[in-house]
Design an enzyme around this catalytic site. Structure first.
Site, PDB file in Angstrom:
ATOM      1  N   LYS A 174       0.874  -1.185   0.000  1.00 31.13           N
ATOM      2  CA  LYS A 174       0.000   0.000   0.000  1.00 31.13           C
ATOM      3  C   LYS A 174       0.905   1.227   0.000  1.00 31.13           C
ATOM      4  O   LYS A 174       1.435   1.641   1.032  1.00 31.13           O
ATOM      5  CB  LYS A 174      -0.902   0.051   1.244  1.00 31.13           C
ATOM      6  CG  LYS A 174      -1.972   1.138   1.092  1.00 31.13           C
ATOM      7  CD  LYS A 174      -2.391   1.794   2.364  1.00 31.13           C
ATOM      8  CE  LYS A 174      -1.487   2.879   2.860  1.00 31.13           C
ATOM      9  NZ  LYS A 174      -1.338   4.069   1.990  1.00 31.13           N
ATOM     10  N   GLY A 205      -4.705   3.156  -1.095  1.00 31.83           N
ATOM     11  CA  GLY A 205      -5.619   3.469  -0.005  1.00 31.83           C
ATOM     12  C   GLY A 205      -4.981   4.459   0.932  1.00 31.83           C
ATOM     13  O   GLY A 205      -3.815   4.832   0.760  1.00 31.83           O
ATOM     14  N   ASP A 206      -5.747   4.880   1.930  1.00 34.57           N
ATOM     15  CA  ASP A 206      -5.170   5.794   2.916  1.00 34.57           C
ATOM     16  C   ASP A 206      -4.889   5.030   4.211  1.00 34.57           C
ATOM     17  O   ASP A 206      -5.159   3.834   4.325  1.00 34.57           O
ATOM     18  CB  ASP A 206      -6.077   7.019   3.125  1.00 34.57           C
ATOM     19  CG  ASP A 206      -7.481   6.639   3.554  1.00 34.57           C
ATOM     20  OD1 ASP A 206      -7.675   5.476   4.005  1.00 34.57           O
ATOM     21  OD2 ASP A 206      -8.387   7.484   3.448  1.00 34.57           O
ATOM     22  N   GLY A 207      -4.348   5.750   5.183  1.00 31.90           N
ATOM     23  CA  GLY A 207      -3.952   5.109   6.431  1.00 31.90           C
ATOM     24  C   GLY A 207      -5.141   4.592   7.219  1.00 31.90           C
ATOM     25  O   GLY A 207      -5.115   3.474   7.752  1.00 31.90           O
ATOM     26  N   GLY A 209      -7.982   3.696   6.100  1.00 32.04           N
ATOM     27  CA  GLY A 209      -8.653   2.598   5.408  1.00 32.04           C
ATOM     28  C   GLY A 209      -7.732   1.406   5.238  1.00 32.04           C
ATOM     29  O   GLY A 209      -7.485   0.643   6.190  1.00 32.04           O
ATOM     30  N   VAL A 210      -7.192   1.259   4.032  1.00 28.42           N
ATOM     31  CA  VAL A 210      -6.386   0.067   3.699  1.00 28.42           C
ATOM     32  C   VAL A 210      -5.198  -0.114   4.671  1.00 28.42           C
ATOM     33  O   VAL A 210      -4.884  -1.229   5.071  1.00 28.42           O
ATOM     34  CB  VAL A 210      -5.903   0.143   2.229  1.00 28.42           C
ATOM     35  CG1 VAL A 210      -5.018  -1.048   1.882  1.00 28.42           C
ATOM     36  CG2 VAL A 210      -7.100   0.196   1.282  1.00 28.42           C
ATOM     37  N   GLY A 211      -4.576   0.994   5.076  1.00 26.46           N
ATOM     38  CA  GLY A 211      -3.429   0.881   5.987  1.00 26.46           C
ATOM     39  C   GLY A 211      -3.806   0.178   7.286  1.00 26.46           C
ATOM     40  O   GLY A 211      -3.117  -0.743   7.747  1.00 26.46           O
ATOM     41  N   GLU A 382      10.513  16.987  14.138  1.00 26.47           N
ATOM     42  CA  GLU A 382      10.943  16.725  12.764  1.00 26.47           C
ATOM     43  C   GLU A 382      10.178  17.701  11.862  1.00 26.47           C
ATOM     44  O   GLU A 382       8.952  17.657  11.806  1.00 26.47           O
ATOM     45  CB  GLU A 382      10.608  15.276  12.385  1.00 26.47           C
ATOM     46  CG  GLU A 382      11.175  14.868  11.061  1.00 26.47           C
ATOM     47  CD  GLU A 382      10.722  13.486  10.609  1.00 26.47           C
ATOM     48  OE1 GLU A 382       9.532  13.142  10.782  1.00 26.47           O
ATOM     49  OE2 GLU A 382      11.553  12.735  10.076  1.00 26.47           O
TER      50      GLU A 382
HETATM   51  N1  LIG Z   1      13.174   5.697   8.802  1.00 30.24           N
HETATM   52  C1  LIG Z   1      12.986   5.649   7.511  1.00 30.24           C
HETATM   53  O1  LIG Z   1      13.522   4.772   6.830  1.00 30.24           O
HETATM   54  C2  LIG Z   1      12.113   6.655   6.827  1.00 30.24           C
HETATM   55  C3  LIG Z   1      12.233   6.834   5.459  1.00 30.24           C
HETATM   56  C4  LIG Z   1      11.405   7.760   4.834  1.00 30.24           C
HETATM   57  C5  LIG Z   1      10.466   8.471   5.568  1.00 30.24           C
HETATM   58  N2  LIG Z   1      10.378   8.290   6.893  1.00 30.24           N
HETATM   59  C6  LIG Z   1       9.401   9.068   7.667  1.00 30.24           C
HETATM   60  O2  LIG Z   1       8.163   9.162   6.972  1.00 30.24           O
HETATM   61  C7  LIG Z   1       7.476  10.349   7.340  1.00 30.24           C
HETATM   62  C8  LIG Z   1       6.946  11.056   6.102  1.00 30.24           C
HETATM   63  O3  LIG Z   1       6.145  10.212   5.383  1.00 30.24           O
HETATM   64  P1  LIG Z   1       4.539  10.310   5.390  1.00 30.24           P
HETATM   65  O4  LIG Z   1       4.101  11.706   5.683  1.00 30.24           O
HETATM   66  O5  LIG Z   1       4.074   9.628   4.154  1.00 30.24           O
HETATM   67  O6  LIG Z   1       4.199   9.460   6.675  1.00 30.24           O
HETATM   68  P2  LIG Z   1       2.779   8.905   7.119  1.00 30.24           P
HETATM   69  O7  LIG Z   1       3.070   8.150   8.354  1.00 30.24           O
HETATM   70  O8  LIG Z   1       1.735   9.934   7.150  1.00 30.24           O
HETATM   71  O9  LIG Z   1       2.377   7.909   5.954  1.00 30.24           O
HETATM   72  C9  LIG Z   1       3.177   6.820   5.556  1.00 30.24           C
HETATM   73  C10 LIG Z   1       2.314   5.709   5.044  1.00 30.24           C
HETATM   74  O10 LIG Z   1       1.538   5.196   6.113  1.00 30.24           O
HETATM   75  C11 LIG Z   1       0.157   5.221   5.800  1.00 30.24           C
HETATM   76  N3  LIG Z   1      -0.541   5.449   7.056  1.00 30.24           N
HETATM   77  C12 LIG Z   1      -0.794   6.626   7.671  1.00 30.24           C
HETATM   78  N4  LIG Z   1      -1.460   6.406   8.826  1.00 30.24           N
HETATM   79  C13 LIG Z   1      -1.630   5.065   8.947  1.00 30.24           C
HETATM   80  C14 LIG Z   1      -2.259   4.227   9.909  1.00 30.24           C
HETATM   81  N5  LIG Z   1      -2.845   4.734  10.991  1.00 30.24           N
HETATM   82  N6  LIG Z   1      -2.259   2.895   9.704  1.00 30.24           N
HETATM   83  C15 LIG Z   1      -1.654   2.368   8.603  1.00 30.24           C
HETATM   84  N7  LIG Z   1      -1.063   3.111   7.652  1.00 30.24           N
HETATM   85  C16 LIG Z   1      -1.043   4.449   7.821  1.00 30.24           C
HETATM   86  C17 LIG Z   1       0.038   6.313   4.758  1.00 30.24           C
HETATM   87  O11 LIG Z   1      -1.118   6.124   3.982  1.00 30.24           O
HETATM   88  C18 LIG Z   1       1.320   6.123   3.967  1.00 30.24           C
HETATM   89  O12 LIG Z   1       1.206   5.062   3.049  1.00 30.24           O
HETATM   90  C19 LIG Z   1       8.496  11.178   8.078  1.00 30.24           C
HETATM   91  O13 LIG Z   1       8.237  11.152   9.444  1.00 30.24           O
HETATM   92  C20 LIG Z   1       9.813  10.472   7.767  1.00 30.24           C
HETATM   93  O14 LIG Z   1      10.805  10.693   8.715  1.00 30.24           O
HETATM   94  C21 LIG Z   1      11.173   7.383   7.525  1.00 30.24           C
END
Ligand SMILES: NC(=O)c1ccc[n+]([C@@H]2O[C@H](COP(=O)([O-])OP(=O)(O)OC[C@H]3O[C@@H](n4cnc5c(N)ncnc54)[C@H](O)[C@@H]3O)[C@@H](O)[C@H]2O)c1
Length: 479
Positions: A174, A205-207, A209-211, A382
């Protein structure tokens, strides 16, 4: 307008069962550039069921064949690299040169490293020479949910898919709803490479939903997640019910310790690394900590370097930085810049608002704050934008204390010519990676964090290990 509403399930492109439309916004124009479908429970279930059906066959496929398919994937990926670069540039605003070299390049690098590492690895081996009757089998964890962010789309997808496929896992990807176009292309590559049906599935999908559905799904054995610490926490909670393995790669707040004996390029390197990808990297060296005797000079140099960083459209060739990904991130970054000013940090480059010449698009001014103190918000949160915080330290011990005084522990950086000091600091800094004097990690060396930056390791052999179970079998030798 691009319309891509299908998902890739069980080796075929399928219509969403439970979908709703979602507009992908071009961060350079703030206008929609594509429509995708966000799936629901029925789509998640169909993808997980396909992965579950494919698992026994894929686990039983000899490792050499799995590796050969990843090599095939690599060839397809190379041949379609330009499409991928264009997709990432459009969906998340990476300048096209960066998208081609770094965003696409990262995927090539990881897939090749997995292939190299796996060719040298015995998935089965005796426990020891003295105890050959006990046999160790490294086998796939099972069905994996791969949930990825938008900031380095192909970096994250290849790190997970490449490792999972070689380990013998089947998977449901996803991708981020912000960067689905590159992921959909990647699914085409998997198809073209000829992976057996059901081994790889993609549902948008979004977090919420599918997440969440994947994280809680009883037939998912592992969630491999890269993204925010907030979502990592939510996923861990949802996954706890079924006690599935949760592999997390989360945020960071890297310290870059610059000592008086740092090399001449250290400051420039630190600023440019911070600004790369518009500051949207989890390993960004966002806290530049400087030894007191050279502090004023470093502040001046950092400000001058930041002023040379150009901002421009993703579609234009060149070494500029592009917009940040979306309105939410833009507002968050602007808010943090304003907070920095309010809390008394000294603005030496950039500042609030869009750069000159831009009246739309999520463009942020390359910004540098000096005189940042450990209690300030910008020293702790961050920011995920092109914003550098410079702090002063008097002693090495103080530098270590402040560097470690964060819930994060992903990457820290040290700039010093003193090898004894470097070795000391490498042991004292609490982070999964410590980069010294700008030297990059060896190909296949593990990427991952400590503390609230996560618990996984990605890349190379250790990245494959994170998708494997170890089975100890006694009574293996012939009677
Ligand atoms: N440590 C690493 O390797 C690494 C690498 C890249 C990015 N990051 C981190 O990612 C973040 C930025 O990315 P973002 O804004 O896409 O992060 P995000 O957490 O908002 O989303 C990441 C993914 O998780 C899904 N998601 C969101 N909430 C969820 C939930 N409750 N359940 C399941 N899935 C869910 C989103 O749809 C997306 O696919 C920053 O904090 C960055 O530091 C970490």
């Amino acid at each position: 307008m691009i319309e891509k509403r299908q998902f890739y399930i069980d080796g075929a492109w399928t219509e969403a069962l439970d979908g709703r439309d979602h507009e992908v916004i071009d961060p350079a124009t703030e206008e929609p550039c594509a429509i995708i479908a966000l799936g629901g429970q029925a789509d998640t279930d169909a993808a997980v069921a396909a992965a579950k059906r494919a698992l026994p066959g894929w686990m039983a496929t000899p490792a050499a064949e799995r590796i050969a398919l990843v090599e095939k994937l690599l060839a397809v990926y190379k041949s379609r690299a330009e499409e991928l670069a264009q997709a990432m540039s459009l969906e998340m605003g990476a300048p096209i040169a960066l998208a081609r070299a770094n965003q696409v390049g990262a995927g090539l690098f990881h897939l090749q490293n997995f292939v190299n590492a796996a060719k040298e690895f015995d998935f089965e081996a005796p426990f020891s020479e003295a105890h050959a009757d006990t046999h160790m089998i490294h086998e796939a964890i099972g069905v994996c949910a791969l949930i990825t962010p938008w900031n380095w789309p192909m970096n994250q997808i290849t790190l997970k898919v490449g490792a999972a496929a070689i380990a013998g896992c089947t998977m449901v990807l996803k991708p981020s709803e912000e960067s689905p176009l590159s992921a959909l292309l990647f699914a085409e590559f998997m198809d073209e490479a000829g992976f057996p049906k059901g081994v790889f599935n993609l549902v948008n999908g979004d977090g919420a939903g599918v997440g969440t559905q994947l994280s809680g799904h009883p037939d998912v054995d592992m969630v491999s997640f890269t993204g925010s610490t907030r979502a990592g926490r939510a996923i861990s909670r949802t996954a706890a019910e079924t006690l599935k393995r949760v592999h997390l790669e989360l945020g960071g707040k890297g310290a870059n310790l610059i000592f008086a004996d740092a090399d001449d390029t250290a400051v420039k390197r630190g600023v440019m690394h911070m600004m790369q990808n518009s500051g949207q990297s989890c390993n960004a060296p966002s806290r530049m900590m400087v030894e007191a005797p050279i502090y004023d000079r470093v502040v001046e140099e950092a400000a001058a370097v930041a002023q040379t960083v150009k901002v421009g459209a993703p579609s234009e060739d060149g070494k500029h930085i592009g917009p940040v990904v979306n309105a939410t991130q833009y507002e968050k970054i602007q808010g943090l810049i304003e907070t920095g000013v309010k809390e008394g940090a000294r603005l030496v480059a950039g500042g609030p608002g869009r750069p000159e010449g831009f009246n739309k698009g999520f463009y942020v001014r390359p910004t540098v704050f000096a005189d940042v103190t450990p209690d300030m918000t910008i020293a702790n949160e961050e920011i995920f934008g092109p914003v550098l915080s410079i702090m002063k330290f008097e002693t090495e011990a103080e530098a270590v204390e402040v560097a470690n005084d964060t819930p994060y522990g992903l990457t820290n950086y040290v700039q010093s010519q003193d090898v004894d000091r470097r070795h000391r600091l490498a042991r004292q800094l609490r982070s999964g990676m410590v980069e010294m004097n700008g030297k990059s990690r060896a190909p296949g060396a593990p990427f991952g964090g400590m503390k609230q930056s996560g618990n996984g390791r990605e890349g190379g052999l250790l990245g494959i290990h994170d998708f494997l179970e170890i089975k100890a079998v006694s009574g293996w030798a012939a009677e």
